[in-house]
Design an enzyme around this catalytic site. Sequence first.
Site, PDB file in Angstrom:
ATOM      1  N   CYS A   1      35.183  29.960 -15.300  1.00 23.71           N
ATOM      2  CA  CYS A   1      33.980  30.758 -15.597  1.00 23.71           C
ATOM      3  C   CYS A   1      32.848  29.887 -16.112  1.00 23.71           C
ATOM      4  CB  CYS A   1      34.319  31.869 -16.578  1.00 23.71           C
ATOM      5  SG  CYS A   1      35.367  33.137 -15.833  1.00 23.71           S
TER       6      CYS A   1
ATOM      7  N   CYS B   1      38.167  37.153 -13.632  1.00 23.87           N
ATOM      8  CA  CYS B   1      37.694  37.187 -15.028  1.00 23.87           C
ATOM      9  C   CYS B   1      36.427  38.032 -15.169  1.00 23.87           C
ATOM     10  CB  CYS B   1      37.365  35.777 -15.504  1.00 23.87           C
ATOM     11  SG  CYS B   1      38.774  34.693 -15.721  1.00 23.87           S
TER      12      CYS B   1
ATOM     13  N   GLU C   1      33.661  37.304 -16.863  1.00 28.11           N
ATOM     14  CA  GLU C   1      32.394  36.559 -16.760  1.00 28.11           C
ATOM     15  C   GLU C   1      31.981  36.415 -15.293  1.00 28.11           C
ATOM     16  OE1 GLU C   1      35.172  35.788 -18.345  1.00 28.11           O
ATOM     17  OE2 GLU C   1      34.850  34.428 -20.023  1.00 28.11           O
TER      18      GLU C   1
ATOM     19  N   ASN D   1      37.367  42.067 -16.700  1.00 29.65           N
ATOM     20  CA  ASN D   1      38.402  41.454 -15.862  1.00 29.65           C
ATOM     21  C   ASN D   1      39.072  42.532 -15.013  1.00 29.65           C
ATOM     22  OD1 ASN D   1      39.471  42.311 -18.390  1.00 29.65           O
ATOM     23  ND2 ASN D   1      41.241  40.960 -18.206  1.00 29.65           N
TER      24      ASN D   1
ATOM     25  N   GLU E   1      42.424  42.844 -12.707  1.00 34.62           N
ATOM     26  CA  GLU E   1      43.675  42.178 -12.337  1.00 34.62           C
ATOM     27  C   GLU E   1      44.258  42.771 -11.057  1.00 34.62           C
ATOM     28  OE1 GLU E   1      46.124  42.242 -15.891  1.00 34.62           O
ATOM     29  OE2 GLU E   1      44.844  40.691 -16.813  1.00 34.62           O
TER      30      GLU E   1
ATOM     31  N   CYS F   1      37.122  30.823 -19.873  1.00 32.97           N
ATOM     32  CA  CYS F   1      37.957  29.803 -19.219  1.00 32.97           C
ATOM     33  C   CYS F   1      37.075  28.785 -18.482  1.00 32.97           C
ATOM     34  CB  CYS F   1      38.947  30.459 -18.265  1.00 32.97           C
ATOM     35  SG  CYS F   1      38.226  30.971 -16.691  1.00 32.97           S
TER      36      CYS F   1
HETATM   37  N1  THU Z   1      40.154  36.347 -18.639  1.00 37.75           N
HETATM   38  C1  THU Z   1      38.816  36.636 -18.510  1.00 37.75           C
HETATM   39  O1  THU Z   1      38.430  37.728 -18.078  1.00 37.75           O
HETATM   40  N2  THU Z   1      37.930  35.669 -18.862  1.00 37.75           N
HETATM   41  C2  THU Z   1      38.263  34.438 -19.331  1.00 37.75           C
HETATM   42  O2  THU Z   1      37.386  33.601 -19.528  1.00 37.75           O
HETATM   43  C3  THU Z   1      39.661  34.131 -19.635  1.00 37.75           C
HETATM   44  C4  THU Z   1      40.658  35.101 -19.140  1.00 37.75           C
HETATM   45  C5  THU Z   1      41.130  37.379 -18.225  1.00 37.75           C
HETATM   46  C6  THU Z   1      41.909  37.010 -17.000  1.00 37.75           C
HETATM   47  C7  THU Z   1      43.145  37.868 -17.164  1.00 37.75           C
HETATM   48  O3  THU Z   1      42.890  39.156 -16.603  1.00 37.75           O
HETATM   49  C8  THU Z   1      43.304  37.998 -18.674  1.00 37.75           C
HETATM   50  O4  THU Z   1      42.075  37.584 -19.235  1.00 37.75           O
HETATM   51  C9  THU Z   1      44.428  37.159 -19.253  1.00 37.75           C
HETATM   52  O5  THU Z   1      44.301  35.843 -18.888  1.00 37.75           O
END
Ligand code: THU
Length: 134
Positions: A100, A58, A60, A47, A49, A97
């Site tokens: 994804c 994310c 994935e 991920n 940010e 999520c």
């Molecule tokens: N996140 C992912 O990388 N993948 C997911 O399927 C769920 C959430 C990340 C997004 C964000 O940077 C952190 O997790 C908190 O939500």
Amino acid sequence: MRENLLPHEDELLRAARDAASRAYAPYSRFRVGAAIETDAGRFSGCNVENASYGLCMCAERTAVFQAVAAGATHVLRCAVSCIDASDDAGIQGRMPCGACRQVLAEFCGADAEVIVDGAGVWQLNELLPISFHL
Ligand code: THU
């Protein structure tokens, strides 16, 4: 869903954990890694940010977009690791999520495997039964 991992699934999961260690997650402090097997080889993502929170990406999707940019057309399996998930977060604190899942569905067969660290192995169509397709 099944809980026991086969050796090749465990190996892909280790690549996902390794990718998670490179996450850029200063806002959530929740590092995630993904590793995918495709027709063009293995790719990974973490991920990433942003101070403008809505721009966060994310793990994935980072992995899938890397793979497609490198010429992959088909994803066979995806491993995901949320290395900062607390012990009491349960399965829901570790699952990919919805966004994804939909992005994976674009490049996966219905029987593609999703391997989730600390949770188990699902087929993608169990996690997103009626995905959107054009
Ligand atoms: N996140 C992912 O990388 N993948 C997911 O399927 C769920 C959430 C990340 C997004 C964000 O940077 C952190 O997790 C908190 O939500």
